[in-house]
Structures are given as C-alpha cells and as structure tokens.
Write a protein that holds these residues in place. Structure first.
Motif, PDB file in Angstrom:
ATOM      1  N   TYR A  89       0.802  -1.207   0.051  1.00  0.00           N
ATOM      2  CA  TYR A  89      -0.112   0.015   0.015  1.00  0.00           C
ATOM      3  C   TYR A  89       1.130   1.294   0.048  1.00  0.00           C
ATOM      4  N   ALA A  90       1.856   1.347   0.880  1.00  0.00           N
ATOM      5  CA  ALA A  90       2.657   2.394   0.980  1.00  0.00           C
ATOM      6  C   ALA A  90       3.539   2.652  -0.611  1.00  0.00           C
ATOM      7  N   ALA A  91       3.859   1.728  -1.149  1.00  0.00           N
ATOM      8  CA  ALA A  91       4.664   1.770  -2.656  1.00  0.00           C
ATOM      9  C   ALA A  91       3.395   2.462  -3.195  1.00  0.00           C
ATOM     10  N   TYR A  92       2.203   2.007  -3.307  1.00  0.00           N
ATOM     11  CA  TYR A  92       1.215   2.539  -4.323  1.00  0.00           C
ATOM     12  C   TYR A  92       0.967   4.091  -3.932  1.00  0.00           C
ATOM     13  N   SER A  93       0.874   4.375  -2.931  1.00  0.00           N
ATOM     14  CA  SER A  93       0.400   5.606  -2.409  1.00  0.00           C
ATOM     15  C   SER A  93       1.294   6.729  -2.369  1.00  0.00           C
ATOM     16  N   ALA A  94       2.555   6.447  -2.509  1.00  0.00           N
ATOM     17  CA  ALA A  94       3.679   7.395  -2.778  1.00  0.00           C
ATOM     18  C   ALA A  94       3.612   7.890  -3.708  1.00  0.00           C
ATOM     19  N   ALA A 105       8.623   3.918  -7.091  1.00  0.00           N
ATOM     20  CA  ALA A 105       9.810   3.276  -6.506  1.00  0.00           C
ATOM     21  C   ALA A 105       9.841   1.869  -7.007  1.00  0.00           C
ATOM     22  N   PRO A 106      10.303   1.516  -8.169  1.00  0.00           N
ATOM     23  CA  PRO A 106      10.335   0.119  -8.709  1.00  0.00           C
ATOM     24  C   PRO A 106      11.118  -1.024  -7.536  1.00  0.00           C
ATOM     25  N   GLY A 107      10.266  -1.954  -7.043  1.00  0.00           N
ATOM     26  CA  GLY A 107      11.098  -3.124  -6.131  1.00  0.00           C
ATOM     27  C   GLY A 107      11.052  -2.475  -4.740  1.00  0.00           C
ATOM     28  N   ASP A 118       6.135  -5.108  -8.507  1.00  0.00           N
ATOM     29  CA  ASP A 118       7.336  -4.383  -9.185  1.00  0.00           C
ATOM     30  C   ASP A 118       7.065  -2.809  -9.029  1.00  0.00           C
ATOM     31  N   HIS A 119       6.283  -2.560  -7.690  1.00  0.00           N
ATOM     32  CA  HIS A 119       6.285  -1.028  -7.402  1.00  0.00           C
ATOM     33  C   HIS A 119       7.324  -0.576  -7.045  1.00  0.00           C
TER      34      HIS A 119
END
Length: 480
Positions: free
Chosen positions: A398-403, A407-409, A479-480
């Motif tokens: 969720y954090a990767a999507y929200s930023a 940030a891949p990976g 792959d975020h």
C-alpha cells in the motif's frame, strides 16, 4: 469514598429522550459510527453518568447508548460480512453541556436541546473542550467508582495533574486526547462487554517488561449491570498510555522516505525485529495452542467463505477466485497430512500505521484492539503469527502505491527486509512456511478488495494487483 464519587446515574431515560433527535442526526456523521447510510431506528440508554452537573459552567455527561438500525441489504452483507449483519451497536459518548457555546468550540456542536431535563442547554463533543478533558484526566488519576464507571491505574506510574489536553484530529475507529505531550487517552467508541485486547495485551506485555509497547498508566470500564458483574461483562472504555512525543508514524515515514528516494529497508528490518519481539513476549505471557487438522480446516473454510462472499460482491475479483481458493485448499491439505501450527495472541491488525519510531530510532507497536468490526471474542482468539506478518507485508504494498514518487521494487525489498528482521529475533523466516503465509496474505488481500470496493474505489487497484500475483504464482512479489 465521597458521595460525588459514587453518585448513581441520572434519569437516563428522560435525558436520552431529550438528546434523541440530536444524536440521531449527529452519530451517523462520525467516522467511528458503523453502518453509515442506514438510519438509526432505535436509540436507547445503556448507562448515563453525570460526571459534572449541568449547572456547572460546563456540565459533562458520560453516555453508553445502544443503537439499532435496519438490517443491511443483502448485497451489503455480502460485501461487509458479519459487521453489516449486526444491526445493534453500543457507543461511548462524552458530552459537554453549556448554556452557550464559545466560538472555539463551534466545530464540536451536537445541537441545542429544546425539551426535557436539558432544555435550553447546548450539547457538544466534550473531547474538543480542553477544560473538560483536563478534569476527566483528574478523574482517571483517582482509582474508584463513579456511578457505573470504574477507574483504575498503575500505582507505579505518576500522572501529573494540570496537563493541558488536546484532541487528535485524525480519528479512526476510536478517539484520542493527548495530555501535555506526556500521556494519551484512547477512548473506545464502539464498545461491548468483555476485556478489550487494547488494554489486556499491553498490560500483560508490561508485566513482562516489554519496552516495545507503551504500558497502560490508567484505564476505565463500566458495569451497567451493577458493581458485582464479572470482568467479562464489563465494558472496556479507554486506556491512558505514555505518549511517544516526536515519534514518526511508520506509514508517514515510509511515504516521506520514498518521496526523498531514501532507502527504507533498514527500517523495515527493524520493524520485523520489533514484531518478533512482541510475538515472543505475547507467547510467554499468554497461553498458546496447537492447531491440528480440525482447527486448520476451520481456518481454511472461513477463508474460503470470505472469498466466496467477496467474489459475489466485487465482480473484478471473480476471475481470480478459483486460483485464490487453492491457497486455502493447500493449507487444509497440509493440516490433513498431519502438519500442525502454533497459535497465540497476536496484534490482529498490524500495518505501518500501527508502528511508531521514537526519536532515538527505536520502534514501538500500538493499537492492539484488532479489527474493530470483528466480534470481541474472535479478536481474543489465538492466531498464527503469520496473520500479523501478512498484514505488514500488505502494508508495504500500500505504501509503494500511495507514494507520489514511483519506486520500482520498493515493496518487494521492504517485505524481504521485514522477514529477515523477524528471523533475526524469532530464529525463523516467515517465508519458510509459504503455504501458511500465502493463505493469510490471500485472505488479507481479499478483505482489502471488499473494503476498497465499498469505501475507496480509487484504491481498488492496490489489492487487485496483489490478488493477481497471488493467483498467478503464489508469491507476493511486486514491481512497485
């Protein structure tokens, strides 16, 4: 003990009748009110206690009120499960009473009473009144009875008097008031008889000397049936704990670090160590159980039922349902082959927002209430620690999507670091039990699909991406 300390409840029926039309309009607008979109059909008192009389410059009422709502439509029950089926809830309210409301308290207005015992008075949400909440802390500092309310405190913790009070704006399922950047009061909103795990578990951890969880300093509960009612019939109402001033919320910290292009894997590993330490202390403080074939089958069946309901409610989930079901079938198969797992008390709703990093860099875990929508008895059941681990793994996603900055990976690296940190303390990496972990991750992702479809449709791609991966190869890599 003084008469004031034991004063019985006021005429609860007459008082609530005078507040009834105001509360019917105000309650559904609160973030912590369940069943939004369905009107309150019945509002009845469980207990009403006058903490300060209305004749004072500011009166203060403590209310426990039971609401009844029409049963949810069938599609809502499918989407929300048991939480939607339950049409009756009990809420805790702290209500201020004044003749006129000063401008700074205008946002807290509930309404103007036109009839009954409070006719001519204005009532408002007392948590926004620093004076009333400072007086409430004084009540918490003194163990004893006040009507149906019982106040207790840790004798080894000093709570100074005169601490300034301020309510926290970011309310979720409960409400919080900070006192002088020293203590924080968490007020449970939807309450029920029984021991609340957000008090129970921190108390037991404090007995173990676990520094990862703030120790309760004071707490209170209600015995509406009378002073002789046992603990499992009392309503847990709130707890005061040390306030970690200057601490960073794990969620906000992760987003900031992603935005700056900074590495978060060191923090993820530290959170993993903190999680494992808390799990170790909970296992030592409270009984553990072994989950054999019958118990594992029940767990897998429950997960499968939730998946079936979710797929009925969210069409986007349906193509993945058969593949997701294999995660639960694999778990049941292992149980049938004789594999067993240990279950213990766990956090129950662990994610980055439940983790705080102090200025010295140490991590703490907070909010042990579990998922408030679930029955209290269910929240207090022993669970595999994989449930907490799965919650944290999903939180990184969720954090990767929200930023704002892609940030891949990032999520994949943080999940791996978290598991390594967990293994540093526990001696085993959660990923070495892939069937159990996949089942819990899948169950969590399915829950997220339901929640987002119902409340935040724009966020639905986050859990659906995880569903796609879990259905495709059984892993949670992204792959975020």
């Amino acid at each position: 003990m003084s008469e004031a300390a034991t004063r019985p409840s006021v005429n609860s029926g007459a008082l609530l009748a005078s507040l009834d039309p105001l509360l019917r309009a105000w309650l559904p607008r609160q973030r912590w009110f369940a069943g939004k979109g369905r009107p309150i059909s019945v509002l009845e008192p469980v207990a009403v206690t006058e903490l300060l009389p209305a004749g004072s410059p500011s009166g203060l009422l403590h209310l426990l009120v039971r609401t009844r709502r029409p049963m949810a439509p069938a599609q809502d029950i499918a989407a929300e499960g048991r939480a939607a089926e339950r049409a009756t809830d009990c809420y805790q309210l702290l209500i201020g009473v004044r003749r006129t409301l000063p401008p700074h308290l205008a946002p807290a207005l509930i309404g103007h009473v036109t009839e009954g015992p409070l006719a001519g008075f204005t009532v408002y949400e007392a948590l926004h009144d620093p004076r009333l909440m400072a007086l409430f802390l004084e009540r918490l500092r003194m163990p004893g009875r006040h009507g149906v309310l019982r106040f207790e405190r840790d004798p080894g913790t000093d709570i100074p008097s005169g601490l300034a009070a301020r309510v926290l704006a970011a309310e979720q399922s409960n409400s919080s008031v900070v006192y002088g950047d020293t203590f924080i009061l968490k007020l449970f909103r939807r309450v029920m008889p029984g021991v609340n795990p957000d008090l129970e578990l921190p108390l037991r951890l404090a007995e173990r000397g676990c520094a990862r969880v703030p120790a309760p300093a004071a707490w209170f509960h209600a015995h509406p049936a009378g002073g002789a009612s046992p603990a499992d019939e009392a309503y847990g109402l709130g707890v005061v704990q040390p306030y970690l001033a200057g601490a960073d919320d794990g969620w906000e910290l992760a987003l900031r670090m992603i935005g700056k292009g900074e590495d978060f894997t060191g923090e993820a590993r530290a959170i993993g160590r903190a999680t494992a330490e808390v799990h170790r202390e909970l296992a030592a403080a409270l009984p553990t159980v072994t989950l054999g074939r019958a118990q594992v089958e029940l767990i897998a069946d429950g997960m499968a039922e939730r998946l079936t309901s979710a797929a009925r409610a969210v069409p986007a989930l349906r193509p993945f349902a058969p593949a997701l079901l294999t995660a639960y079938e694999a778990l049941a198969d292992l149980g049938g082959e004789g594999q067993s797992w240990t279950a213990q008390r766990v956090h129950g709703d662990l994610h980055l927002g439940q983790c705080l990093r102090s200025p010295d860099g140490g991590w703490s875990l907070i909010d042990f209430e579990g998922e408030p929508a679930r029955p209290l008895a269910e929240r207090r059941l022993p669970q595999p620690t994989a449930r907490d681990v799965a919650g944290m793994l999903r939180s990184f996603d969720y954090a990767a999507y929200s930023a704002e900055l892609r940030a891949p990976g990032w999520a994949k690296d943080c999940r791996a670091a978290y598991c390594v940190g967990y293994a540093d303390v526990a001696g085993r990496d959660p990923r070495t039990d892939p069937v159990l972990l996949r089942a819990h991750e899948t169950d969590k992702a399915v829950y997220e699909v339901l929640y987002e479809a119902r409340h935040r449709p724009d966020w639905l791609p986050v859990p659906l991406a995880a569903v796609r991966r879990l259905a495709g190869n059984g892993s949670a890599d992204d792959d975020h």
